[in-house]
Design a protein around this motif. Sequence first.
Motif, PDB file in Angstrom:
ATOM      1  N   PHE A 198       1.019  -1.405  -0.359  1.00 20.09           N
ATOM      2  CA  PHE A 198      -0.556   0.464   0.048  1.00 20.09           C
ATOM      3  C   PHE A 198       0.654   1.273   0.292  1.00 20.09           C
ATOM      4  N   LEU A 199       1.834   1.344   0.707  1.00 19.99           N
ATOM      5  CA  LEU A 199       2.683   2.578   0.671  1.00 19.99           C
ATOM      6  C   LEU A 199       3.587   2.736  -0.313  1.00 19.99           C
ATOM      7  N   LYS A 200       4.015   0.988  -1.344  1.00 16.55           N
ATOM      8  CA  LYS A 200       5.393   1.153  -2.049  1.00 16.55           C
ATOM      9  C   LYS A 200       4.593   1.256  -2.454  1.00 16.55           C
ATOM     10  N   LYS A 201       3.762   2.846  -4.245  1.00 20.23           N
ATOM     11  CA  LYS A 201       3.716   3.028  -5.139  1.00 20.23           C
ATOM     12  C   LYS A 201       4.169   1.580  -6.648  1.00 20.23           C
ATOM     13  N   THR A 202       5.118   0.994  -6.485  1.00 18.07           N
ATOM     14  CA  THR A 202       6.007   0.770  -7.004  1.00 18.07           C
ATOM     15  C   THR A 202       5.121  -1.144  -7.471  1.00 18.07           C
ATOM     16  N   LYS A 203       4.699  -1.098  -6.131  1.00 22.13           N
ATOM     17  CA  LYS A 203       4.811  -2.138  -5.624  1.00 22.13           C
ATOM     18  C   LYS A 203       2.525  -3.110  -5.553  1.00 22.13           C
ATOM     19  N   ARG A 204       1.863  -1.828  -5.777  1.00 24.45           N
ATOM     20  CA  ARG A 204       0.387  -1.734  -5.954  1.00 24.45           C
ATOM     21  C   ARG A 204      -0.107  -2.743  -7.004  1.00 24.45           C
ATOM     22  N   LYS A 205       1.227  -3.218  -7.644  1.00 24.73           N
ATOM     23  CA  LYS A 205       0.568  -4.071  -8.597  1.00 24.73           C
ATOM     24  C   LYS A 205       0.533  -5.264  -8.380  1.00 24.73           C
ATOM     25  N   ARG A 254      -6.658   6.884   4.624  1.00 24.84           N
ATOM     26  CA  ARG A 254      -7.361   5.776   4.498  1.00 24.84           C
ATOM     27  C   ARG A 254      -6.869   5.763   2.614  1.00 24.84           C
ATOM     28  N   LEU A 255      -5.503   3.691   2.587  1.00 25.27           N
ATOM     29  CA  LEU A 255      -5.614   3.471   1.528  1.00 25.27           C
ATOM     30  C   LEU A 255      -6.355   2.640   1.759  1.00 25.27           C
ATOM     31  N   ILE A 256      -7.017   2.462  -0.223  1.00 29.10           N
ATOM     32  CA  ILE A 256      -8.124   1.555  -0.079  1.00 29.10           C
ATOM     33  C   ILE A 256      -8.014   0.819  -1.315  1.00 29.10           C
ATOM     34  N   LEU A 257      -8.793  -0.528  -1.442  1.00 28.38           N
ATOM     35  CA  LEU A 257      -8.633  -1.260  -3.265  1.00 28.38           C
ATOM     36  C   LEU A 257      -9.581  -1.549  -3.664  1.00 28.38           C
ATOM     37  N   PRO A 270     -16.392 -16.050 -16.724  1.00 32.72           N
ATOM     38  CA  PRO A 270     -15.967 -16.133 -14.976  1.00 32.72           C
ATOM     39  C   PRO A 270     -17.043 -16.621 -14.448  1.00 32.72           C
ATOM     40  N   ASN A 271     -17.159 -17.991 -13.619  1.00 36.05           N
ATOM     41  CA  ASN A 271     -18.203 -19.141 -13.243  1.00 36.05           C
ATOM     42  C   ASN A 271     -18.547 -17.611 -11.572  1.00 36.05           C
ATOM     43  N   SER A 272     -17.723 -16.570 -11.196  1.00 37.40           N
ATOM     44  CA  SER A 272     -18.166 -16.404 -10.188  1.00 37.40           C
ATOM     45  C   SER A 272     -17.240 -14.653  -9.735  1.00 37.40           C
ATOM     46  N   MET A 273     -17.649 -14.159  -9.015  1.00 38.54           N
ATOM     47  CA  MET A 273     -16.555 -12.417  -8.965  1.00 38.54           C
ATOM     48  C   MET A 273     -15.153 -13.040  -8.602  1.00 38.54           C
ATOM     49  N   ARG A 274     -15.269 -14.194  -7.703  1.00 42.20           N
ATOM     50  CA  ARG A 274     -13.932 -13.978  -7.851  1.00 42.20           C
ATOM     51  C   ARG A 274     -12.919 -14.776  -8.765  1.00 42.20           C
ATOM     52  N   ASP A 275     -14.275 -15.536  -9.678  1.00 46.16           N
ATOM     53  CA  ASP A 275     -12.877 -16.509 -10.797  1.00 46.16           C
ATOM     54  C   ASP A 275     -12.609 -14.609 -11.533  1.00 46.16           C
ATOM     55  N   PHE A 276     -14.048 -13.493 -12.090  1.00 46.55           N
ATOM     56  CA  PHE A 276     -13.370 -12.918 -13.220  1.00 46.55           C
ATOM     57  C   PHE A 276     -13.022 -12.087 -12.191  1.00 46.55           C
ATOM     58  N   LEU A 277     -12.341 -11.696 -11.578  1.00 37.91           N
ATOM     59  CA  LEU A 277     -11.567 -11.073 -11.214  1.00 37.91           C
ATOM     60  C   LEU A 277      -9.272 -11.275 -10.793  1.00 37.91           C
ATOM     61  N   ASP A 278      -9.574 -12.465 -10.641  1.00 43.46           N
ATOM     62  CA  ASP A 278      -8.507 -13.648 -10.532  1.00 43.46           C
ATOM     63  C   ASP A 278      -7.653 -13.070 -11.647  1.00 43.46           C
ATOM     64  N   ARG A 279      -8.326 -12.711 -12.991  1.00 45.50           N
ATOM     65  CA  ARG A 279      -7.840 -12.285 -14.270  1.00 45.50           C
ATOM     66  C   ARG A 279      -7.651 -10.698 -14.263  1.00 45.50           C
ATOM     67  N   LYS A 280      -8.851 -10.178 -13.633  1.00 45.80           N
ATOM     68  CA  LYS A 280      -8.583  -8.586 -14.059  1.00 45.80           C
ATOM     69  C   LYS A 280      -9.161  -7.290 -12.971  1.00 45.80           C
ATOM     70  N   LEU A 281      -8.838  -8.331 -11.821  1.00 52.37           N
ATOM     71  CA  LEU A 281      -8.151  -7.290 -10.747  1.00 52.37           C
ATOM     72  C   LEU A 281      -7.666  -5.968 -10.931  1.00 52.37           C
ATOM     73  N   HIS A 282      -6.985  -5.712 -11.659  1.00 60.67           N
ATOM     74  CA  HIS A 282      -6.381  -4.699 -11.730  1.00 60.67           C
ATOM     75  C   HIS A 282      -6.517  -3.784 -12.999  1.00 60.67           C
ATOM     76  N   THR A 283      -7.049  -4.266 -14.119  1.00 59.20           N
ATOM     77  CA  THR A 283      -8.403  -3.893 -15.335  1.00 59.20           C
ATOM     78  C   THR A 283      -8.917  -2.648 -14.570  1.00 59.20           C
ATOM     79  N   PHE A 284      -9.858  -3.306 -13.040  1.00 58.40           N
ATOM     80  CA  PHE A 284     -11.438  -2.255 -12.990  1.00 58.40           C
ATOM     81  C   PHE A 284     -10.703  -2.285 -11.111  1.00 58.40           C
ATOM     82  N   THR A 290      -7.837  -0.170  -8.057  1.00 57.12           N
ATOM     83  CA  THR A 290      -6.970   0.898  -7.843  1.00 57.12           C
ATOM     84  C   THR A 290      -6.851   0.769  -6.364  1.00 57.12           C
ATOM     85  N   VAL A 291      -5.731   1.586  -5.626  1.00 63.22           N
ATOM     86  CA  VAL A 291      -5.678   1.865  -4.646  1.00 63.22           C
ATOM     87  C   VAL A 291      -6.465   3.168  -4.358  1.00 63.22           C
TER      88      VAL A 291
END
Length: 747
Positions: free
Chosen positions: A46-53, A129-132, A168-182, A184-185
């Motif tokens: 959360f604190l190191k910008k380059t590590k948020r990915k 607060r930093l939140i994903l 995707p068969n669930s939101m978890r399945d969808f975000l396993d691939r697309k988390l950083h597409t949709f 951000t912190v």
Amino acid sequence: MKIAYIDIQNFRKLKSCRIGFDDKNTIFVGANNSGKTSAMDALIMFLKKTKRKDISTTDITISNWQGINQIGSSWIAPEDEDKLDLSLDAWRPLLPSLDVWLSVDDSHIHYVSHILPTLDWEGSLLGVRLILEPKNLEELYKSYKKAYSAAKQTLEARSEDSKLTLWPNSMRDFLDRKLHTFFTVTAYVLDPIHSENNKPQSFTEHMDPLEGDPFDGLFKIDIINAQRGFSDPNSDEGAINTDRRLSSQLRGYFDQHLNPNELPDVSDLDALEAIDAAKTAFDEKLKCSFSEAIGELEGLSYPGFSDPQILLSSKINPLEGLNHESAVQFKVIKSDDPLVNELCLPEKYNGLGYQNLISMLFNLIRFRDEWMRVGKAGQREEGGAKPIEPLHLMLIEEPEAHLHAQVQQVFIKKAYGMLRNHDELGDSKQFTTQMVISTHSSHIAHETEFTTLRYFNRKPLENALEVPSATVVNMSATFGDSGDTSKFASRYLKTTHCDLFFADAVILVEGPVERMLVPHFIRHHYPELDKSYISLLEIGGSHAHRLRPLIEDLGIPTLVITDLDSIEATSNRKARPIKDNDLKTGNHTLKKWVPAKDSLDEILALDDEDKISSTGMVRVAYPCETSVRYIANNQTETAIPYTFEDALVLANIPIFKSMTDKKGLLKKMVDAIHKESLDEACQDMFDALDANAKKAEMALELLYTTEPSELKAPQYIQDGLVWLKSTLISRSSFIKTSSASAEAINE
């Protein structure tokens, strides 16, 4: 400026925890899998910008996926499209976040103007607060529904039934691939009014997202990760880890701070003249050496009359002089003889422990000098134009790797001082350094102030469906006051060891005999306990209760093995334990902790459940009425031992009766059980256990002459160890069962 504390929510097993930061050192301790690494990773990501990915779906607390998947299900087939919830309110309680609370003095107000909650702020803590969270919920909704519907239509187009599932068969399945597409912190300013609340404050309609990184220009964050790799000289595996060696670090430091070719000043002129002279001499040598070969080329009419002439020109780069495996060498023989001085070994032949120590300490120097813009770093355009951050946050994971005990202690004693070893640092409050270390080392814990420890405790599971989580105990609350209890606990641990901060369970024993023999009972008769990390501390019955605040704060399963210490009610004189004789116990643990009674008859009459504390995490074990076959027949008699020593004898009468040629206390015990009656034997053993009895000597002689596996533990110790075993097994079983249940949540 300094970090006062942080709140971590929904990050792995840290469902919700607060970690207070010390002004200088904060040490994360706890048993394996207790959440120390999760806390460090939360800080880093959360604190190191380059590590948020690096944040992934596996970083979200696993039990939260049930709620997230329910959101996805409600999007697929909503009962009413107009009532579709596309607000962040449903998401935020389920997503990982980090709250950072800063203590800022008046001299640093200009650094934090962008995170002030109001213009009339009067100097309380400042929180961010930093939140994903989703970048745009409408886009996430459309993309998820489109992907889900397409997968469903494809499967429905197939005529026969199939167990095949498509993404995707669930939101978890969808975000396993697309988390950083949709996702951000995002950063939000918190309300200081709620800074002292025990729980993190909730989102309100007044909280608007901040633009950019709120900590840019406030923190310099540096990291020394765990599992630092160093190669064996005979191994090729270390090729990818060369940047961890001192030679590589020296090259980086030289290039950043010292390279005379970059931004030269007056102090660099001598070096540059020497480099130029070397280049001129070498060019002349090249011209002379290659003149014959170049002459042959010219004899072939090349180059031609109009073609350029061949010249050789060298380039001398001082940085390249450090770019080889022997750039750093270790002198292993001290001598003034110049021939002997040439006998050095390359860096990779030094021990892994010293390589690790040198690497970490040099990294601390390098990070400090980068922060303070030492040398050329301050002359570069980006370094000179950017103000120095008021806070340097140094994160170190498991510095004990490869280091033996003494070197671990050297590191923790020297590390913070090295980070402050600069003219503008030292005791100055203008620039602050806070160092956070996670460790499994009792030696590092031993060398630190216990008030700096933050103990990560695996929360006991109440049922098999609960997901494992952790809580954090601030040891400054335990050791920070000036009371006699906290002083005793601190002084006692400083004179013994600190492995209870990393243990699965603790056993407190009365004296040296128990300390030497209880481990053998465990090793030979309780294999489940032998597989666990159990800290065994020797502490007298009159002092064990003084560790109560520490033990209860840690929340760790604890067995207290102690003596009856029976005394006469009127005179307080030592008395042989006999029922219905108006006796009391002189044992402070029994009187003040568990079972908190002083009548001997009441203590002897207690059931096993009454020997367990109200928290269920502490059990006391003491001598009780026990059945004994004293004479070689089937008749049994009862006796009440006074201490562990006579209880041990009564539990192993055949072994002790067979002993010969003994001395000291052991001889007195052997002589006692040769008496005609059990009552006489108990009286003689009681008399032998006077103030002059050498109990440790008895234990040593037993270990020397008797196979420990043949000794039976007294019944009260057996009962205590059975309780400890069942407690650890139940906790472990819940963890295994709940992990399986958690996997089902993701289905």
